[in-house]
Design a protein around this motif. Structure first.
Motif: not given
Lengths: 260, 320
Positions: A147-161
């Motif tokens: 669950x915690x790692x979803x924070x990094x995953x979503x934020x990384x995708x937003x960095x690219x966006x």
């Protein structure tokens, strides 16, 4: 008939629905589930859903989790706490994600993280603006570190966006706390909130126990956060769709209009 | 030594028995060496028995041990020419996060980590290692600087969590953590994170997005403290042991779940028993990973970090 949880005023459900579930007497914004929100925001109430069949697993075999997932699904009619997809708002194509508090208090587990990430990735590929309505009690504890790692995953995708110049409008709805606030929801180019929405990282009770003090009544409300520079604008539910259309239009460069 | 943990009690008893025998022997001039050797052997055996099968809750006690080596201990032992830098340039210098520039085997690197206090006074100054937004922003400032000057970033993670306080909320605790996660994804330099003690939730992850995540053998890493989980899930904070078990917070569990890349062994009894030896082994593992990452180009590093977090999650698809 239903009673406003804030002022106690009583009105028929029909009246309330007509008023977008905002109390006509005191203006209290009652919670909406994802379906109601989509109906209210998207053109013709339509969202072409992504990943509609994605469901949680019980990766840690956490006591009680599997049963609770079934119950939450029956209660809400949803498969997890977010619905994602694409559609148009005022004719502007968008990728949209809408969280629902009625499924597991909107908690973020692997499914929420994955669906949000895929939505961000699709918006990046298609060059569409991204609109996310958040509401969440925080992390899905039953999925622990995943669950915690979803924070990094979503934020990384937003960095690219963001790197590709995408527009992300993030809207806080009541309440949004914990890992959702501390990841994608706070990463919008423009951040809006409905009136009275509680927005924060730690919850009021945890803070009061930590600092052994009573916090002011308006603590963590949208208006409080606005005052402290944490968001751009508090928008009434009735104005939300029009505000989004206006923002989408302001980010659209029309042909024949010189930018220079 | 003092500060023994409850489960170390049998060891403690055996130790004092050995000492007593030794003292008695020298006072009365009697040779107990055979008996002492036998007890010493028993001690080593018992120590191994205890530490081989530590429960998650016991590891948690070691991870939170007041004498556990902190970020500053590792910085002093591992790096050369360290210069500490301060402040977020916006509000304050949060002492719950420390960092600066140093050399690792001659290579300039940026080091950032949570910092718990060494005693009560220090703990108050450092807020028990629980950062406010300005702490995360200070860390971000130093990491951006590293990116600019193409220095690898090494982070040490050791925090109960981001501080849950009114002022922290006012200054954007959520935004500060979110911003670090987003920015750490973009850096063009190697990032290696080492969980040295407690990895508490978003406050830990805010320094935890790396190409490599390493973890000390008795360190823990979780989305919420086991005490917190127990009180929310079962309305009973005393069930923390049960929560610690269910939440899979140990280095061994996390390696299995592919959250971390490597476990750094600890001496028997935990890192605080042999700080110099522990720092040496952290240094050697760090150096090996950095050596490998230094040959990668910036796109490779970013892509690697993206892929690492992209695949984390467990989900399936409904039938029909």
């Amino acid at each position: 008939m239903s009673k406003c949880p804030k002022c106690g005023a009583i009105q028929t459900s029909k009246e309330l629905d007509k008023n977008l579930k905002v109390c006509p007497s005191c203006g209290y914004h009652m919670k909406l589930n994802a379906r109601e929100r989509i109906h209210m925001i998207m053109d013709e109430g339509r969202l072409f859903e992504y990943d509609a069949d994605m469901i949680s697993e019980d990766p840690l075999e956490f006591p009680g989790y599997a049963d609770k997932l079934v119950k939450q699904s029956e209660k809400s009619g949803l498969r997890d706490a977010v619905v994602t997809g694409e559609g148009t708002i005022g004719g502007f194509p968008v990728v949209c994600a809408v969280m629902s508090f009625d499924f597991f208090s909107g908690s973020m587990g692997s499914v929420v993280g994955e669906k949000i990430t895929r939505a961000v990735e699709r918006a990046t590929q298609k060059g569409y603006p991204l609109i996310v309505f958040s509401t969440s009690g925080g992390a899905r504890m039953q999925e622990s570190i995943l669950s915690l790692m979803q924070m990094a995953k979503t934020s990384s995708a937003l960095a690219r966006f963001h790197d590709k110049g995408g527009l992300f409008i993030s809207i806080f709805t009541d309440p949004t706390l914990g890992g959702v606030t501390a990841s994608f929801a706070m990463l919008g180019d423009v951040i809006l909130a409905e009136p009275g929405t509680i927005v924060g990282f730690a919850g009021r009770i945890v803070i009061e126990q930590t600092i052994r003090q009573k916090l002011p009544d308006n603590f963590q409300t949208a208006e409080f956060n606005l005052q402290h520079g944490q968001l751009d604008k508090v928008v009434n539910r009735k104005e939300m769709r029009n505000t989004l259309i206006k923002l989408l239009d302001l980010h659209t460069v029309k042909e024949g209009v010189s930018r220079g | 030594m003092g500060n023994e943990l409850p489960f170390e009690q049998p060891l403690e008893e055996l130790r004092s028995k050995i000492e007593e025998l030794r003292r008695f022997g020298s006072e009365k001039d009697i040779d107990f060496s055979e008996e002492i050797a036998r007890l010493e052997e028993r001690y080593t055996q018992l120590q191994q028995e205890i530490f081989v099968q530590l429960a998650p809750a016991q590891k948690m006690q070691i991870a939170r041990h007041p004498q556990r080596p902190t970020t500053i201990d590792y910085i002093q032992a591992i790096f050369d020419d360290y210069i500490e830098l301060h402040g977020d340039r916006a509000y304050a210098d949060d002492l719950a996060i420390v960092g600066g520039i140093a050399k690792l085997n001659g290579v300039p690197v940026t080091v950032v980590g949570h910092q718990k206090g060494k005693d009560t006074k220090d703990n108050i100054a450092r807020n028990f290692g629980m950062p406010h937004p300005e702490g995360f922003r200070k860390g971000l400032r130093l990491m951006k600087q590293a990116d600019k000057f193409r220095r690898p970033i090494i982070t040490f993670i050791d925090t109960p969590g981001a501080y849950p306080g009114g002022a922290a909320e006012e200054r954007g605790q959520g935004e500060a953590i979110a911003r670090n996660l987003l920015e750490m994804a973009t850096f063009r330099v190697p990032i290696i994170c080492v969980v040295i003690g407690e990895g508490g939730s978003g406050g830990a992850l805010a320094l935890g997005v790396g190409n490599r995540v390493l973890m000390l053998e008795n360190a823990i890493y979780s989305v919420i403290s086991p005490n917190g989980a127990a009180s929310i899930l079962w309305k009973d904070a005393s069930k923390a042991d049960k929560a610690a078990e269910a939440m899979k917070i140990t280095a061994q569990d996390l390696q299995e779940m592919k959250i971390i890349d490597e476990i750094i062994p600890e001496p028997n009894g935990g890192a605080h028993r042999e700080i110099a030896i522990q720092a040496e082994s952290v240094k050697s593992v760090l150096s090996r990973h950095l050596q490998e990452l230094l040959s990668w180009d910036s796109e490779q590093l970013r892509q690697d970090r993206y892929d690492k977090y992209r695949k984390l999650g467990a989900f399936t698809y409904a039938q029909g």
